[in-house]
Design an enzyme around this catalytic site. Structure first.
Site, PDB file in Angstrom:
ATOM      1  N   ASP A 104     -28.052 -13.714 152.415  1.00 11.77           N
ATOM      2  CA  ASP A 104     -27.525 -12.886 151.347  1.00 11.77           C
ATOM      3  C   ASP A 104     -28.609 -12.800 150.276  1.00 11.77           C
ATOM      4  OD1 ASP A 104     -25.459 -11.587 149.717  1.00 11.77           O
ATOM      5  OD2 ASP A 104     -24.057 -12.681 151.004  1.00 11.77           O
ATOM      6  N   ASP A 212     -26.583  -7.795 148.108  1.00 10.94           N
ATOM      7  CA  ASP A 212     -25.399  -7.737 147.248  1.00 10.94           C
ATOM      8  C   ASP A 212     -25.527  -6.607 146.223  1.00 10.94           C
ATOM      9  OD1 ASP A 212     -22.985  -9.444 146.553  1.00 10.94           O
ATOM     10  OD2 ASP A 212     -23.955  -9.369 144.591  1.00 10.94           O
ATOM     11  N   GLU A 274     -24.867  -3.799 150.396  1.00 15.15           N
ATOM     12  CA  GLU A 274     -23.483  -3.704 149.934  1.00 15.15           C
ATOM     13  C   GLU A 274     -23.480  -2.692 148.801  1.00 15.15           C
ATOM     14  OE1 GLU A 274     -19.894  -6.306 147.946  1.00 15.15           O
ATOM     15  OE2 GLU A 274     -21.898  -6.256 147.119  1.00 15.15           O
ATOM     16  N   HIS A 347     -15.698 -11.795 152.639  1.00 18.23           N
ATOM     17  CA  HIS A 347     -15.215 -12.826 151.713  1.00 18.23           C
ATOM     18  C   HIS A 347     -14.591 -12.240 150.449  1.00 18.23           C
ATOM     19  CE1 HIS A 347     -19.050 -11.458 150.327  1.00 18.23           C
ATOM     20  NE2 HIS A 347     -18.869 -12.068 149.175  1.00 18.23           N
ATOM     21  N   ASP A 348     -14.626 -10.918 150.283  1.00 17.25           N
ATOM     22  CA  ASP A 348     -14.033 -10.281 149.098  1.00 17.25           C
ATOM     23  C   ASP A 348     -12.733  -9.544 149.408  1.00 17.25           C
ATOM     24  OD1 ASP A 348     -16.270 -11.019 147.553  1.00 17.25           O
ATOM     25  OD2 ASP A 348     -17.299  -9.122 147.957  1.00 17.25           O
TER      26      ASP A 348
END
Ligand code: TEU
Length: 578
Positions: A104, A212, A274, A347-348
């Site tokens: 990430d 991210d 993302e 994970h969100d």
């Protein structure tokens, strides 16, 4: 990887990515928090599932205000997770099994504890002052008083997006929590430092980055240095989107990153962005190979369709027609020169089986149907830990179960505004809190589902007694075995990898239908998004040489006529040879 991809298609056209949220995957030292050695203990599980790439959510040094998405040192591992040596061991163990490792990359912001920020905030004339977004208060307003912020922007984690810093009498920008100040990418020194850090990771042997909120890095700054207010849609703050999302220099920055970091690595690495708030048109710009920016991006459109006008915590039921229209648009829009990242969970997001499926009576059927529909689209599928077991939402019923900063700040803000009752707040958290996806992976029936010998940092879902990996690895017909088959199918079948996509029955309220075709061979994909039988009238009879490729009920291929009856949550993939 099981098969060589065809020469014309990039390797990730036939790959499946698995996301690990290290905090909740496997604990090896009994502190109740997952770690790198824990992941290492489970590499054979990943190999058995058959995935090609592992994406690790952040394990860098961090105060953990946002579970590692607030980084204080990009070139070290947080002691909670282990050491750089542990990471190297894990990378080797995965590489030995033919699995690539994607890290990430969180570079829109750092932690407020990062040295860059502590230096920046120390004085107005600090050499690092301009590494972040410092601005004086609004003209005529008292600095630090409510409404004195430089713009009216709300943060994505509730409250204003600016924090007043008494030491120097200015505000800094944080689109997420106040512990996550935004880096100023306008400053070339910031970009150079980030590129150097990325090269260091590539040299260490990692195989790519999941970036991210990478489309937030260019802000819409005016020539005089000011930033624009946003429209007030709901709540007390303005929407920062126009000033911060897909800003004027985002493509320039990514192309520069390609030149500075990935020259010579281009075909080996995986770069996935993302990108909240991104349209198909932007998605094409990011993923068009000829532009040399990213390989693919995560769209948010299909996971925002059950959201009301009040934003994320304002819930409404999904209309399947919207889902088909949205994903169909992305398939068509990126067909020629772009590429889709395909996902339901991360994970969100809440667990897909609890969200667009049925996590009660039809848990297995609906989870496998959703998987079939997703994995048969054109793009690279992502599996989030536990999705392959059809793990469900947490179903928490009290505030003290929650750990996530976004959820906790939402609770605080809602109580302060006083428009909602506690029961209403709890009901929306139960549907959409990020903690739904963050409960520990359910490995077996032993204490704490085999996740830890200590006290888990967040409650284990009590349904682990029946929903766990040990039970599913052994059982034919399990969700785990079904995911294995879908992954093998992507490895083996060029139509799945490269076939054209055509949406069918766009107006059917309950059936998701499409075809994929390549060189005359057609795959027909049908998914019943309901707990009742549904009829799919395809208008034309299927040829008599059809075969069932995969399905989640036992049906003989000979029953496929022009009209196909689908049982509750049934999925079918039928091949018509050319
Ligand atoms: O998320 C960015 C993002 O916009 C949302 O998905 C966010 O998590 C939130 O749910 C919006 O309502 C990324 C990470 O995936 C997330 O975990 C981090 O908290 C966030 O960036 C900040 O780094």
């Amino acid at each position: 990887m099981n098969t060589e991809p065809p020469a014309a298609a990039p390797w990730w056209a036939s790959a499946v990515v698995y996301q690990i949220y290290p905090r909740s995957f496997q604990d090896s030292d009994g502190d109740g928090i997952g770690d790198l050695q824990g992941i290492r203990q489970r590499v054979d599980y990943l190999a058995e599932l058959g995935v090609d790439v592992v994406w690790l959510s952040p394990v860098y040094r961090s105060p953990q205000d946002d579970n590692g998405y607030d980084i204080s040192d990009y070139q070290d591992i947080d002691p909670l997770f282990g050491t750089l040596d542990d990471l190297d061991q894990l990378t080797s163990a995965l590489h030995e099994r033919g699995i690539k490792v994607v890290m990430d990359l969180v570079v829109n912001h750092t932690s407020h504890k990062h040295r860059w920020f502590t230096e920046s905030r120390s004085a107005k004339d600090s050499p690092r002052r301009d590494w972040y977004w410092w601005r004086p208060g609004r003209d005529g307003m008292e600095p630090g008083a409510p409404g004195g912020e430089p713009t009216n922007w709300g943060s994505l984690f509730s409250g204003p997006a600016w924090e007043y810093d008494e030491a120097t009498g200015e505000y800094y920008l944080h689109l997420f929590s106040r512990e996550q100040p935004d880096l100023n990418w306008e400053n070339p020194a910031v970009r150079e430092a980030i590129y150097a850090m990325m090269r260091w990771w590539l040299d260490r042997g990692i195989d790519g980055f999941r970036m991210d909120v990478i489309n937030f890095i260019s802000k819409n700054v005016r020539a005089d240095g000011s930033l624009p207010d946003g429209p007030v849609v709901s709540g007390p703050y303005g929407d920062p989107a126009q000033g911060t999302i897909n800003g004027p220099r985002v493509h320039e920055f990514l192309q520069e990153m390609q030149r500075e970091v990935f020259a010579g690595h281009r075909d080996a690495v995986l770069l996935v962005g993302e990108t909240p708030g991104t349209t198909v048109e932007d998605g094409l710009l990011f993923s068009d190979r000829r532009r040399s920016e990213l390989d693919m991006v995560f769209t948010f459109e299909h996971v925002s369709l059950d959201q009301g006008p009040g934003g994320k915590f304002d819930r409404k039921p999904l209309d399947l027609l919207d889902l088909k229209a949205t994903l169909g648009r992305w398939q068509t829009g990126l067909a020629d020169s772009g590429w889709n990242a395909l996902y339901w969970d991360n994970h969100d997001q809440p667990r897909i089986v609890s969200r667009y499926g049925d996590d009660g009576r039809y848990r297995v059927e609906s989870a496998t149907m959703l998987a079939t529909v997703l994995h048969l689209h054109r793009g690279t599928p992502y599996v989030y830990q536990g999705e392959e077991l059809a793990m469900t939402n947490a179903h928490f019923t009290s505030f003290d179960c929650y750990r996530d900063i976004e959820s906790l700040r939402y609770v605080a803000q809602s109580r302060e505004l006083g428009h909602l009752t506690d029961d209403q707040i709890l009901a929306s958290l139960a549907e959409v809190s990020r903690d739904n996806a963050r409960t520990p992976v359910q490995w077996d029936r032993s204490a704490n589902a085999g996740f830890t010998t200590g006290k888990p940092w967040i409650a284990v879902n009590p349904n682990y007694i029946t929903i766990n990996a040990a039970a599913q690895r052994a059982a034919r017909g399990s969700v785990f075995q079904y995911y294995r088959r879908l992954i093998m199918l992507r490895h083996a079948d060029p139509v799945v990898q490269r076939g054209d996509f055509t949406m069918l029955l766009p107006d059917h309220p309950h059936v998701y239908a499409f075809s994929r075709s390549l060189n005359g061979t057609r795959l027909l994909v049908l998914g019943n998004f309901s707990g009742h039988d549904q009829q799919a009238d395809l208008g034309q009879s299927l040829g008599d040489r059809t075969e069932l490729v995969i399905g989640n009920y036992r049906v003989p291929a000979s029953t496929f006529g022009a009209s196909i009856n689908l049982q509750p949550w049934e999925a079918l993939v039928i091949r018509e040879p050319g």
